[in-house]
Design a protein around this motif. Structure first.
Motif, PDB file in Angstrom:
ATOM      1  N   TYR A  41       0.823  -1.202   0.000  1.00  0.00           N
ATOM      2  CA  TYR A  41       0.000   0.000   0.000  1.00  0.00           C
ATOM      3  C   TYR A  41       0.867   1.266   0.000  1.00  0.00           C
ATOM      4  O   TYR A  41       1.679   1.480   0.901  1.00  0.00           O
ATOM      5  CB  TYR A  41      -0.922   0.004   1.209  1.00  0.00           C
TER       6      TYR A  41
ATOM      7  N   ASN B  59      -0.595   4.625   3.760  1.00  0.00           N
ATOM      8  CA  ASN B  59      -1.230   4.007   4.923  1.00  0.00           C
ATOM      9  C   ASN B  59      -0.863   4.823   6.146  1.00  0.00           C
ATOM     10  O   ASN B  59      -0.017   5.715   6.087  1.00  0.00           O
ATOM     11  CB  ASN B  59      -0.806   2.538   5.069  1.00  0.00           C
TER      12      ASN B  59
ATOM     13  N   THR C  32      -4.411   0.715  -7.538  1.00  0.00           N
ATOM     14  CA  THR C  32      -5.863   0.558  -7.493  1.00  0.00           C
ATOM     15  C   THR C  32      -6.384  -0.079  -8.772  1.00  0.00           C
ATOM     16  O   THR C  32      -7.295  -0.919  -8.746  1.00  0.00           O
ATOM     17  CB  THR C  32      -6.522   1.926  -7.259  1.00  0.00           C
TER      18      THR C  32
ATOM     19  N   ARG D 138      -6.288  -2.593  -2.910  1.00  0.00           N
ATOM     20  CA  ARG D 138      -6.707  -1.462  -2.092  1.00  0.00           C
ATOM     21  C   ARG D 138      -6.503  -1.805  -0.617  1.00  0.00           C
ATOM     22  O   ARG D 138      -6.732  -2.944  -0.199  1.00  0.00           O
ATOM     23  CB  ARG D 138      -8.188  -1.137  -2.324  1.00  0.00           C
TER      24      ARG D 138
ATOM     25  N   LYS E  47     -10.383   0.340   4.559  1.00  0.00           N
ATOM     26  CA  LYS E  47     -10.953   1.688   4.551  1.00  0.00           C
ATOM     27  C   LYS E  47     -10.317   2.575   5.621  1.00  0.00           C
ATOM     28  O   LYS E  47     -10.051   3.755   5.392  1.00  0.00           O
ATOM     29  CB  LYS E  47     -12.461   1.618   4.763  1.00  0.00           C
TER      30      LYS E  47
ATOM     31  N   TYR F  40      -7.110   4.749   4.624  1.00  0.00           N
ATOM     32  CA  TYR F  40      -7.284   6.015   3.916  1.00  0.00           C
ATOM     33  C   TYR F  40      -7.966   7.058   4.806  1.00  0.00           C
ATOM     34  O   TYR F  40      -7.699   8.252   4.663  1.00  0.00           O
ATOM     35  CB  TYR F  40      -8.080   5.804   2.640  1.00  0.00           C
TER      36      TYR F  40
ATOM     37  N   VAL G 227      -5.121   8.532   6.646  1.00  0.00           N
ATOM     38  CA  VAL G 227      -4.268   9.331   5.754  1.00  0.00           C
ATOM     39  C   VAL G 227      -4.947  10.653   5.422  1.00  0.00           C
ATOM     40  O   VAL G 227      -4.294  11.702   5.363  1.00  0.00           O
ATOM     41  CB  VAL G 227      -3.928   8.541   4.474  1.00  0.00           C
TER      42      VAL G 227
ATOM     43  N   LEU H 181      -8.329  10.290  -2.347  1.00  0.00           N
ATOM     44  CA  LEU H 181      -8.563   9.334  -1.263  1.00  0.00           C
ATOM     45  C   LEU H 181     -10.033   9.318  -0.852  1.00  0.00           C
ATOM     46  O   LEU H 181     -10.613   8.253  -0.625  1.00  0.00           O
ATOM     47  CB  LEU H 181      -7.686   9.677  -0.059  1.00  0.00           C
TER      48      LEU H 181
ATOM     49  N   GLU I 192     -12.137   7.395  -3.132  1.00  0.00           N
ATOM     50  CA  GLU I 192     -11.907   5.959  -3.049  1.00  0.00           C
ATOM     51  C   GLU I 192     -12.609   5.301  -1.859  1.00  0.00           C
ATOM     52  O   GLU I 192     -12.804   4.084  -1.846  1.00  0.00           O
ATOM     53  CB  GLU I 192     -10.407   5.667  -2.947  1.00  0.00           C
ATOM     54  N   LEU I 193     -12.960   6.084  -0.850  1.00  0.00           N
ATOM     55  CA  LEU I 193     -13.519   5.503   0.375  1.00  0.00           C
ATOM     56  C   LEU I 193     -14.694   4.546   0.131  1.00  0.00           C
ATOM     57  O   LEU I 193     -14.759   3.474   0.755  1.00  0.00           O
ATOM     58  CB  LEU I 193     -13.933   6.617   1.347  1.00  0.00           C
TER      59      LEU I 193
END
Length: 609
Positions: A123, A126, A176, A181, A184, A187, A190, A260, A263-264
């Motif tokens: 990843y 992270n 991705t 991935r 959850k 991210y 982050v 980000l 992407e959640l």
């Protein structure tokens, strides 16, 4: 965790020793060491960040090229370097020490090549090792400003940092696209960390100064106070810094945050480990090999963990009985985990008390080091709270190495945002782990070794580095520490923590455990605070295999010490053993075993004379 987690450190495994018969050495160590130093300098020049970490100012205004193309270029260079080593220096013509250097140099390339296969599976961003906090951390804590040119380099790095984050974002998108991935929560962390970095002046009109802006102002003002620059030059530098932060740094982080957040919805709320990814089992096997420097399988590591948990709990029962607690071990866990006497107040005063008491433990044990070690570190050690932009409730303490020349001390960092996740009982053992005789001592000694080629002073094999630090917690008891029985219990809490890691890490990544299953096992078998357990399990989920190195490394060091004590009997010298383990820099465990065996044979020969 040891030292700063910069992914440019060379962590290698699988070292294969030559089976050739020993021959008379024909190549002096000075010759091959000079070659290693020249090659390492070329390698080092590829990483401006690593140069800064080592206290140098080469390429001071730059940040590493984070692209896949840069990685490929580095790998090709390493391949050519290894071939040159083989062509120039026949293995049989080298001394034993030079052979170790030869093996290490060769297999740093082998491991880099192995990592290449999985680079789109680890990843990119992270909450543990993400470059989004690494880069600001280096800028704030490692980039010294001694004159105007250093300030200009600092300002340049704001723009460079923005470029690097943009490159890394592109890599995250490639990852991705291949279906890899993180969970959850990774991210979510982050996003929060990245927002904290660009909150406050000069990024926003409200709020306090951001960490980066505070750092810039402090470093520039210090130049004025030391008469290095005029007030007018200082204002110009501040204006330049502000421009780069707003126009170069902030947009890159804002773009990262936006992506980000988009992407959640695609991320799993309750994922299992990396085995859920295509080729995930192969990745995990490679991570275990890298982090333990052994060929142990996930099942073997899991079973070692189960056995160690059982053994340590028996020692815990003894302390429970000695302090007169009535109730079973789980009830004792609950007592130690919740009684107010075992926690500092969740206030600034309580946080300072944690730092002060940790410092006092380290000051005390420092006085005893000469009785147990012949080689001692020269570098200073300080204890500090983690900066607000990267602080996490219950996250593990860690160590950042100082510079080889001692101009920057080693730093033991503590997360203190939630004092309820930082019990007093474990505080003493963690201080020895991160400070002396743990990470600070081992890493500082390695950096200060003068007879080895430079690259060996900077190696960081996880099982060795973390294994030594965990061994240090036990050694501290032998040195007369842990006078409070509850703090000795805390030492066992720390140790069972590392044993549980073997069970949980392998459970998550090879046996399909969920986060909830991992948390339940942790809670049922330790007195670790719930906040810390949650942070730990989430660490393992994004950082597969790393947590297994601690216990595996410690067990090997204890095994080697027991072997040496048995072989040498009354002639066993603990100082000599420790100096042997520390005096060669970090090593894979099989090489460490070879070095200790050679020391034992040498000691026997001297006794026989």
């Amino acid at each position: 965790m040891k030292k700063i987690q910069i992914f440019y450190f060379l962590i290698f495994t699988g070292l294969l020793l030559s089976c050739s018969e020993p021959a008379e050495n024909t190549i002096p160590d000075s010759e091959i060491n000079a070659w290693f130093d020249a090659e390492y300098e070329e390698l080092l020049q590829m990483s401006p960040i690593q140069l800064t970490v080592q206290g140098r100012k080469d390429r001071y205004g730059e940040v590493d090229d984070m692209s896949e193309e840069a990685e490929d270029k580095k790998l090709a260079w390493m391949e050519a370097s290894v071939q040159e080593l083989k062509d120039k220096f026949p293995y049989e013509s080298l001394s034993e020490q030079a052979k170790i250097s030869y093996d290490l140099w060769t297999y740093q390339y082998e491991m880099e090549k192995s990592n290449r296969e999985f680079r789109r599976m680890e990843y990119v961003f992270n909450q543990m090792t993400g470059p989004h906090t690494l880069l600001p951390n280096v800028i704030i804590n490692f980039h010294k400003v001694d004159d105007a040119s250093d300030a200009e380099a600092l300002i340049s790095r704001y723009a460079e940092g923005g470029r690097a984050i943009t490159q890394l974002l592109e890599r995250a998108k490639l990852q991705t696209a291949e279906g890899v991935r993180p969970p959850k929560f990774a991210y979510e962390y982050v996003i929060d960390q990245s927002k904290a970095l660009i909150n406050g002046a000069p990024f926003t009109e409200t709020g306090q100064n951001s960490a980066l802006w505070n750092d810039a102002l402090g470093k520039i003002e210090a130049l004025v106070e030391s008469d290095k620059i005029t007030a007018e030059r200082a204002e110009a530098l501040k204006a330049e810094a502000k421009e780069n932060l707003i126009n170069k740094f902030q947009p890159a982080y804002q773009e990262l945050i936006t992506w980000l957040e988009s992407e959640l919805p695609n991320l799993e709320e309750k994922p299992t480990g990396v085995s859920r990814h295509e080729n995930g089992n192969a990745l995990y096997a490679q991570r275990l090999k890298t982090n333990t420097t052994t060929a142990l399988s996930a099942d073997e590591i899991h079973n070692i963990g189960l056995s160690e948990v059982k053994r340590i709990q028996e020692e815990m029962l003894t302390i429970k009985e000695n302090v007169g607690f009535e109730g079973d071990l789980n009830e004792f866990f609950e007592f130690v985990n919740s009684d107010p006497q075992f926690f500092f107040p969740n206030t600034d005063e309580g946080r300072q008390a944690y730092l002060d008491e940790s410092t006092a433990f380290l000051d005390e044990i420092k006085k005893k080091l000469p009785d147990y070690f012949g080689i001692l570190p020269k570098a200073d050690l300080v204890v500090r709270r983690v900066e607000a932009f990267r602080e996490q409730d219950g996250a593990p303490q860690h160590y950042n190495q100082g510079t080889p020349d001692g101009s920057r001390p080693g730093t033991y960092y503590v997360h203190l945002s939630d004092m309820n996740a930082m019990p007093k009982s474990t505080m003493e053992g963690v201080a020895y782990h991160e400070g002396n005789p743990g990470h600070h001592m081992q890493i500082s000694i390695a950096q200060e070794l003068e007879t080895l080629p430079k690259f060996r002073t900077q190696l960081g094999f996880n099982a060795y580095v973390e294994g030594w630090a965990l061994y240090s917690e036990i050694l501290a008891k032998e040195m007369g520490q842990y006078q409070n029985p509850y703090y000795d219990f805390g030492r066992l809490v720390n140790e069972i923590w590392r044993a549980i890691r073997l069970v949980v890490d392998t459970g998550i990544h090879s046996k399909g455990w969920t986060e909830e299953m991992a948390v339940d096992y942790f809670s049922e078998n330790s007195s670790i605070a719930p906040g810390a357990i949650k942070a730990e399990v989430r660490r393992y989920m994004v950082f597969p295999g790393q947590a297994t190195g601690y216990k595996i490394g410690m067990l090997k060091i204890l095994e080697l010490r027991a072997m040496a004590e048995k072989e040498l009997g009354d002639n066993f010298d603990l100082k000599g053993f420790h100096d042997t383990v520390l005096g060669n820099g970090a090593l894979p465990l099989d090489i460490l075993e070879k070095v200790v065996n050679q020391w034992v044979e040498k000691e026997k020969a001297e006794v026989a004379e």
